[in-house]
Design a protein around this motif. Structure first.
Motif, mmCIF file in Angstrom:
data_model
loop_
_atom_site.group_PDB
_atom_site.id
_atom_site.type_symbol
_atom_site.label_atom_id
_atom_site.label_comp_id
_atom_site.label_asym_id
_atom_site.label_seq_id
_atom_site.Cartn_x
_atom_site.Cartn_y
_atom_site.Cartn_z
ATOM 1 N N ALA A 78 8.946 16.716 42.786
ATOM 2 C CA ALA A 78 10.290 17.811 43.116
ATOM 3 C C ALA A 78 9.312 18.204 45.210
ATOM 4 C CB ALA A 78 9.820 18.336 42.699
ATOM 5 N N ILE A 79 8.546 18.756 45.225
ATOM 6 C CA ILE A 79 8.078 19.375 45.705
ATOM 7 C C ILE A 79 7.588 18.716 46.958
ATOM 8 C CG2 ILE A 79 5.170 18.962 45.619
ATOM 9 C CD1 ILE A 79 6.679 22.519 46.608
ATOM 10 N N ARG A 80 6.969 17.038 47.227
ATOM 11 C CA ARG A 80 7.307 16.081 48.528
ATOM 12 C C ARG A 80 8.837 16.138 48.755
ATOM 13 N NH1 ARG A 80 3.379 11.960 44.791
ATOM 14 N NH2 ARG A 80 0.962 13.303 45.695
ATOM 15 N N ARG A 81 9.160 16.602 47.981
ATOM 16 C CA ARG A 81 10.816 16.184 48.856
ATOM 17 C C ARG A 81 11.053 17.199 49.740
ATOM 18 N NH1 ARG A 81 15.407 17.452 50.513
ATOM 19 N NH2 ARG A 81 17.226 16.656 50.317
ATOM 20 N N LYS A 82 10.271 18.639 49.488
ATOM 21 C CA LYS A 82 10.462 19.522 50.739
ATOM 22 C C LYS A 82 9.440 18.899 52.133
ATOM 23 C CE LYS A 82 10.994 22.447 47.373
ATOM 24 N NZ LYS A 82 10.668 24.465 47.079
ATOM 25 N N MET A 83 8.397 17.929 51.960
ATOM 26 C CA MET A 83 7.318 17.767 53.084
ATOM 27 C C MET A 83 7.416 16.481 54.004
ATOM 28 S SD MET A 83 3.609 17.124 50.574
ATOM 29 C CE MET A 83 3.866 19.410 49.305
#
Length: 268
Positions: A78-83
């Motif tokens: 999920a956080i890699r969606r922001k990267m």
């Protein structure tokens, strides 16, 4: 929160070999931060830690107020969606066209229709000057073009955080300047935070707001590009001005050649 990414007292090693020691860094929102240093100083390791590919032995790494080392696989996804990540050699999928390479993260992370995906991909390719190369394969474009396709793919989802691992390596002077301007312009257009790992002093200083210099896993200097250019610190001077003599040795640390040859105490 002023910082999108915060690193606090991070320790990381591969077995007995220490890579990062007591590392603390801040990456403010909306800024381009360059991380520089010699080969083996731990620069790429920092990117891997932020992305959650590896975990530190101790210390904290937060992205958008989430502690990366504490996330499970679902949380990391999920956080890699922001990267967004631009790998050192582009890392395009060789069996996919330019269009499908850029479309890949959009298809992976969204439920958009193919019509909407097409429009988004064309906009990203337009931004890097390669809209008319959409149907070509990676083998049919130059290395500089491939790097720009990889850049379009990295920003496909308008990430909050962009990470670049040696984006200027192997590029000709024109492509290098174009890539540097793209990095700065995309950062400002998206309002994102950019972490730029690079050896290239001229291009990095031209677009960075702040610079960290690493040596042997520790920060040895930090400041604005202007401060670094004026610095009298021996390490900074050696790196910025490409001087052969200074605190950074050419040889990997260890025994001398004479010791290795069993000739300790003698001279060549």
């Amino acid at each position: 929160m002023a910082n999108l990414v915060e690193i606090r007292n991070v320790e990381f090693s591969y077995g007995a070999r220490t890579i990062l020691s007591g590392l603390t860094m801040d990456f403010p929102r909306g800024k381009v931060i360059a991380v520089m240093g010699g080969s083996g100083s731990g620069k790429t390791t920092i990117l891997r830690l932020i992305g959650g590919q590896i975990r530190p032995q101790s210390g904290g790494i937060s992205v958008d107020e989430q502690q990366i080392p504490e996330l499970d696989n679902k949380g990391l996804y999920a956080i890699r969606r922001k990267m967004g990540m631009l790998f050192q050699h582009g890392a395009l999928f060789t069996d996919l066209s330019v269009f499908d390479n850029v479309a890949f993260p959009i298809r992976e992370h969204t439920d958009l229709t193919e019509a909407m995906i097409r429009d988004l991909v064309m906009l990203k390719l337009q931004a890097v000057g390669l809209r008319n190369a959409a149907n070509l394969m990676p083998s049919e474009i130059s290395g500089g073009m491939a790097r720009r396709v990889a850049l379009a793919r990295a920003v496909a989802l308008d990430p909050q955080l962009m990470m670049y691992d040696e984006p200027f390596a192997g590029l000709d002077p024109i492509s290098m300047g174009v890539t540097a301007n793209l990095i700065r312009n995309l950062n400002d257009a998206l309002g994102s935070t950019t972490i730029l790992v690079s050896h290239d002093v001229h291009e990095s200083f031209a677009i960075a707001d702040y610079v960290y210099f690493l040596s042997q896993g520790k920060i040895v200097a930090n400041g604005t590009p202007e401060q670094m250019l004026a610095s009298e610190d021996p390490y900074v001077k050696q790196f910025v001005h490409a001087e052969a003599d200074g605190p950074v040795p050419f040889h990997y640390p260890g025994k001398s050649l004479l010791e290795d040859l069993g000739l300790k105490g003698q001279t060549l």
